[in-house]
Design an enzyme around this catalytic site. Sequence first.
Site, PDB file in Angstrom:
ATOM      1  N   ARG A  48     -73.765  -1.628  -9.849  1.00 50.56           N
ATOM      2  CA  ARG A  48     -72.788  -2.528  -9.223  1.00 50.56           C
ATOM      3  C   ARG A  48     -71.901  -3.270 -10.221  1.00 50.56           C
ATOM      4  O   ARG A  48     -70.685  -3.218 -10.110  1.00 50.56           O
ATOM      5  CB  ARG A  48     -73.494  -3.516  -8.299  1.00 50.56           C
ATOM      6  N   GLU A  77     -69.982   2.591  -3.400  1.00 53.58           N
ATOM      7  CA  GLU A  77     -71.202   1.976  -3.931  1.00 53.58           C
ATOM      8  C   GLU A  77     -71.462   0.596  -3.326  1.00 53.58           C
ATOM      9  O   GLU A  77     -71.852  -0.345  -4.007  1.00 53.58           O
ATOM     10  CB  GLU A  77     -71.157   1.905  -5.466  1.00 53.58           C
ATOM     11  N   GLU A 112     -68.008  -6.019   1.756  1.00 55.08           N
ATOM     12  CA  GLU A 112     -68.738  -6.680   2.853  1.00 55.08           C
ATOM     13  C   GLU A 112     -70.245  -6.565   2.644  1.00 55.08           C
ATOM     14  O   GLU A 112     -70.995  -7.489   2.969  1.00 55.08           O
ATOM     15  CB  GLU A 112     -68.351  -6.051   4.195  1.00 55.08           C
TER      16      GLU A 112
END
Lengths: 380, 358
Positions: free
Chosen positions: A234, A357, A361
């Site tokens: 991330r 990924e 949201e």
Amino acid sequence: MIDFQLTSTDENVLSSAHEQAIIGRRYARYYDKHEDELEPAEFPEAKDLPNPVTLAEEGLSGSSGSRILHSLVMLEIYWGGISLHRSKWGLGNTVLKTVATPEQFEKWKNHTIAIAITEPGAGSDPASIRTTATFDRETGEWILNGEKIFISQAQSGDAAMVLSRFIAPDGSRGMTTFLVEKGTPGFTVGPQLKKLGIRSHDTCNLLFENCRIPEFNHIKGDFKSTMSVFNDSRPMVGAMALGVARAALDFTREKLGERGIEIGYRGGMRSRSAIVDRFIRLEAIYEAALLTVLRSKWLEQQDVPPKVEASIAKAAGGKAARRITQGCIDLLGPEALSEDHPLDRCFRDGRIFDIYEGAGEIQRLIIARSILGYTGRDLR
Amino acid sequence: MISFELTQEQKLAQSMVQELASSQLRPAARSADDREAMPSSILDEIWATGIIQSQSDADGYSPTLNALLLEELAVADASFAIAAAAPIGFLGAIAAQGSSAQKKNLLPIFAGDKYRCAGVAIMEPDFAFDVSAIRSTAIKKRDGYLLSGMKGLIPLAGSCSHFLVVARCGDTLDAFIVERNARGVSVGEKKPNIGLRALEMATVSFKDVELPASARLGESAGCDVQRIIDSARTALSAIMTGTARAVMEFVMPYTKERVVHGDALAKKQTIAFRLADMRIETDAMRWMTWKAASILEQGGDATRQAQLAYTYCTENAMWIADEGVQMLGGHGYLRDNPVEMWYRDTRTVSVLEGAVGV
């Protein structure tokens, strides 16, 4: 001690990464136009150049740390748009590394393994996947049926790590992962998907039709361990987003400068033009997001697995790329639309990072659950 | 080397100020706002932390630590945080850019055991004011300067013993140390503003104030006014981060308890996502502030970073304060709850320039 200065080791690695990104940029338009063509595993120019990702991962002494440096190298690569060295590591490799048996790991450690989770009806909600494996008692094989979409490294990879439902011989059900090698009968890779941007990015759909898989390929990752590969990736996606965003900012600053508009930081907002003010606000968004990426990577280096911080970095980077690439076109006006310049590609490429990924949201769901002490059931 | 690591000393100071902020400062904030007055007991508590006096000591100078502590103070109350940041700005400028005589004469005055205030006077009471368009002037005379101009929004102006006045001197900006009692200096009545009402801010006028040459900060060497502004922007960023955190930490439990349409407000995505954004932005604001402060601490050019931090914080702090009021609905509009005060305070802090420092 709080410090934000790069070390000289960092600077050396990053300047090498930047030089390669300048070469990569020359190819960016070509692969944007030729989306069915895979770029070479290594460009001729890269023959004698070290792979900056490898340099970063080696954890050079005197660097700010391998995780931080790796993320900054990715930022440089995405600034250029094309990596001169194709990555041999897929997120499927992360699953292999974390859950496979030593024998399984040994067999596939040099493969590039794509991760296959998303399905036509299961994107942000991967728990609703329908791909299913049933066990054939007679042959001792699993039979896999289903469709996976938006799969990165689908064409260039050697195998896919497929998240699937299973029905075991004893009737028990659950989710698990199978490693499916290229060439397995019943496994088809579709054509390159036609995308808004990141057209050089190898992305296809995968089809499994009565695809027979030996029990040895049952990697036995569960839903949680499979989804956890995104913890590392991330903040990295945040860094990639910021590479595209910085390419847009750099180009915009340069072109404004050529028109005599310099970005000054000394005065207040009432002393500057709307263009300069807007540029500064976009640049601030870039800096803010970059620091959230560094924060998350720094925590990884402290052996404190980041939770919300990884999602913060992804959400901040994804939003920054959207706002900055859109905003820079406003600042430079209609001429910025032309394919003669890089902004059109930044604008299109920059839109992916808040989607793949884990969409923005989803990151906000993760952050909100964590700060509010809610479970996935409390806040969905 | 990129690092977010706090030193042991910083962690200790941070938790000490956190404790003070929650036990003493937060409970006093509302009545100070209502009464438009700074309680002297609060000033003494802040003084006792040593954060202000540490500017005088060469080893104690640490913009990074100040940024950390100002955030914690501002979680309790922005006015109280500025009551610390204003003399920090003044003393920091003297310590960093004063001549040795100026340091020797001034710093000991601020080493006593009672709170003392001095102000950095940059803003002027004029619409569309900007730091790059300062109107106050200092005219060079044979043996000194003649200072004229008006300076507005000076925190605790009535109690300041000195002002550091930024004025145009020829083509450049310079800063002058002016004693409160100098002839021609007059401190106006405290004027209530939208927010920071406990700060007793006032306008100070300087009418043909005769200053000796030794009043110029740095004396013959002069000073870098931009560095004072950079320091102020960094301090304001730290304070805005603190206020934003106060709002976020207040609305999280509130929205979890408040039931609407059969479920907790916080369980609705529109609220939960905005709370998530508050967390994203307060984190980002803090790291931006730390980066500017660490550049200042290392003596580097922090102008760009301070501008980016300040710009980012002004925008996001206001957004967070605004959402805080919204999430409480009608209750947010009542003075029974603190969010309306934070909304006013944030609007005020986020247009200030100068006045404070790290």
